[in-house]
Design an enzyme around this catalytic site. Structure first.
Site, PDB file in Angstrom:
ATOM      1  CG  ASN A   9     -28.902   7.432 -13.523  1.00  0.00           C
ATOM      2  OD1 ASN A   9     -29.364   6.683 -14.382  1.00  0.00           O
ATOM      3  ND2 ASN A   9     -28.655   7.032 -12.287  1.00  0.00           N
ATOM      4  CD1 TRP A  10     -32.776  10.797 -18.210  1.00  0.00           C
ATOM      5  CD2 TRP A  10     -33.578   9.685 -19.983  1.00  0.00           C
ATOM      6  NE1 TRP A  10     -32.959  11.705 -19.224  1.00  0.00           N
ATOM      7  CE2 TRP A  10     -33.453  11.045 -20.326  1.00  0.00           C
ATOM      8  CE3 TRP A  10     -34.060   8.799 -20.954  1.00  0.00           C
ATOM      9  CZ2 TRP A  10     -33.789  11.536 -21.591  1.00  0.00           C
ATOM     10  CZ3 TRP A  10     -34.391   9.290 -22.209  1.00  0.00           C
ATOM     11  CH2 TRP A  10     -34.257  10.648 -22.523  1.00  0.00           C
ATOM     12  CE  LYS A  11     -31.824   7.657 -10.115  1.00  0.00           C
ATOM     13  NZ  LYS A  11     -31.880   7.651  -8.682  1.00  0.00           N
ATOM     14  CG  HIS A  95     -26.450   4.271  -9.453  1.00  0.00           C
ATOM     15  ND1 HIS A  95     -27.362   4.077  -8.436  1.00  0.00           N
ATOM     16  CD2 HIS A  95     -26.545   5.569  -9.798  1.00  0.00           C
ATOM     17  CE1 HIS A  95     -27.978   5.226  -8.194  1.00  0.00           C
ATOM     18  NE2 HIS A  95     -27.506   6.146  -9.015  1.00  0.00           N
ATOM     19  CD  GLU A  97     -31.170   4.346  -7.718  1.00  0.00           C
ATOM     20  OE1 GLU A  97     -31.233   4.167  -8.945  1.00  0.00           O
ATOM     21  OE2 GLU A  97     -31.546   5.393  -7.161  1.00  0.00           O
ATOM     22  CD  GLU A 167     -24.540   9.052  -7.791  1.00  0.00           C
ATOM     23  OE1 GLU A 167     -24.837  10.029  -8.474  1.00  0.00           O
ATOM     24  OE2 GLU A 167     -25.235   8.032  -7.702  1.00  0.00           O
ATOM     25  N   GLY A 173     -32.045  10.388  -4.321  1.00  0.00           N
ATOM     26  CA  GLY A 173     -33.502  10.301  -4.405  1.00  0.00           C
ATOM     27  C   GLY A 173     -34.226  10.680  -3.114  1.00  0.00           C
ATOM     28  CB  SER A 212     -31.071  15.195  -3.467  1.00  0.00           C
ATOM     29  OG  SER A 212     -31.733  13.986  -3.139  1.00  0.00           O
TER      30      SER A 212
HETATM   31  C1  PEP Z   1     -28.611   9.205  -9.192  1.00  0.00           C
HETATM   32  O1  PEP Z   1     -29.402   8.442  -9.676  1.00  0.00           O
HETATM   33  O2  PEP Z   1     -27.412   8.979  -9.384  1.00  0.00           O
HETATM   34  C2  PEP Z   1     -29.067  10.359  -8.440  1.00  0.00           C
HETATM   35  C3  PEP Z   1     -28.162  11.155  -7.971  1.00  0.00           C
HETATM   36  O3  PEP Z   1     -30.419  10.526  -8.276  1.00  0.00           O
HETATM   37  P1  PEP Z   1     -31.162  11.820  -7.679  1.00  0.00           P
HETATM   38  O4  PEP Z   1     -30.592  13.013  -8.403  1.00  0.00           O
HETATM   39  O5  PEP Z   1     -32.601  11.596  -7.989  1.00  0.00           O
HETATM   40  O6  PEP Z   1     -30.862  11.856  -6.232  1.00  0.00           O
END
Ligand code: PEP
Length: 250
Positions: A9-11, A95, A97, A167, A173, A212
């Site tokens: 997931n490049w966001k 997601h 976010e 998640e 993050g 993470s």
């Molecule tokens: C995510 O964006 O879904 C995610 C798990 O991010 P990270 O790996 O940076 O925690």
């Protein structure tokens, strides 16, 4: 036996030049990998770039959101059919976010889920609890409710062609991943909830863990029985770290 799947997931990161480098490294590092699926979910403007660079590889691509509507006067929205036009096969839905920042309701997320499937996209449905909810011990109730909106409206069979990503919001993050036991326990709960309604959909359902994940903790997480892969944010922006996670999954 469910094949492991690793989703990047490049966001909202990247540009044409840096994406080119990163995708070239993905192709060089991951093309020969067997026994694992790899997907990269890019920002909308780079779907064409992903398509032209990945179309003859074993790496699939997708988006990070889509509209709940199929077509119409919805300025700024992007439909499932538009994602298909660029060869996408996956789309992340719900997601945290987005759910938090853009006030996405469970009902909207459920509609996006079936919109994606109607166009032949595989939805990657994100579910998870906040830290306060975990500390209060209500994480299963929270995740159960997120799943119920889809289960009660569309039934359990829709999960046969979908992916769920657990998640925990407190792990995204933050560098603080869930322990393998915490994640396994929630994955088992999710699979059990679907299995109570449809055993075969539950048996084939891939449940990813996200939050993470890094090359070190991937080993403990990915060995768990109900953890079928990972949704990787930060570490997917580093070709070497992402490769290590994919190798672990394979
Ligand atoms: C995510 O964006 O879904 C995610 C798990 O991010 P990270 O790996 O940076 O925690």
């Amino acid at each position: 036996m469910r094949q492991k799947l690793v989703v990047a997931n490049w966001k909202m990161h990247g540009n044409l030049a840096s994406n080119k480098q990163l995708l070239e490294a993905y192709i060089a590092n991951l093309s020969a990998l067997k026994n694992v699926g790899v997907v990269v979910c890019v920002p909308y403007p780079y779907l064409g770039q992903a398509q032209s660079m990945l179309q003859h590889t074993n790496i699939a691509w997708g988006a990070q959101n889509l509209s709940k509507d199929p077509v119409g006067p919805f300025t700024g929205e992007v439909s499932a059919a538009m994602l298909k036009d660029f060869g996408a096969s996956y789309v992340i839905i719900g997601h945290s976010e987005r759910a938090t920042a853009y006030c996405e309701s469970d009902e909207n997320i459920a509609t996006k889920f079936v919109q994606a499937q109607a166009q032949g996209l595989t939805p990657i449905l994100c579910v998870g609890e906040t830290l306060i909810e975990r500390e209060a011990g209500v994480m299963e109730m929270v995740v159960g409710k997120q799943l119920d909106t889809i289960l009660n409206t569309y039934g359990a069979a829709v999960f046969a062609n979908a992916i769920v990503s657990y998640e925990p919001i407190w792990a995204i993050g933050t560098g603080l991943a869930a322990s393998a036991e915490q994640a396994q326990s929630m994955h088992e709960f999710i699979r059990g909830k679907v299995a109570a309604l449809d055993k075969s959909a539950a048996a084939s359902l891939k449940i990813l863990y996200g939050g993470s994940v890094n090359p070190q903790n991937a080993v403990q997480l990915l060995v768990m029985q109900d953890i079928d892969g990972g949704l990787i944010g930060k570490c997917s922006l580093n070709a070497q770290e992402f490769e290590k996670i994919c190798l672990t999954a394979a």
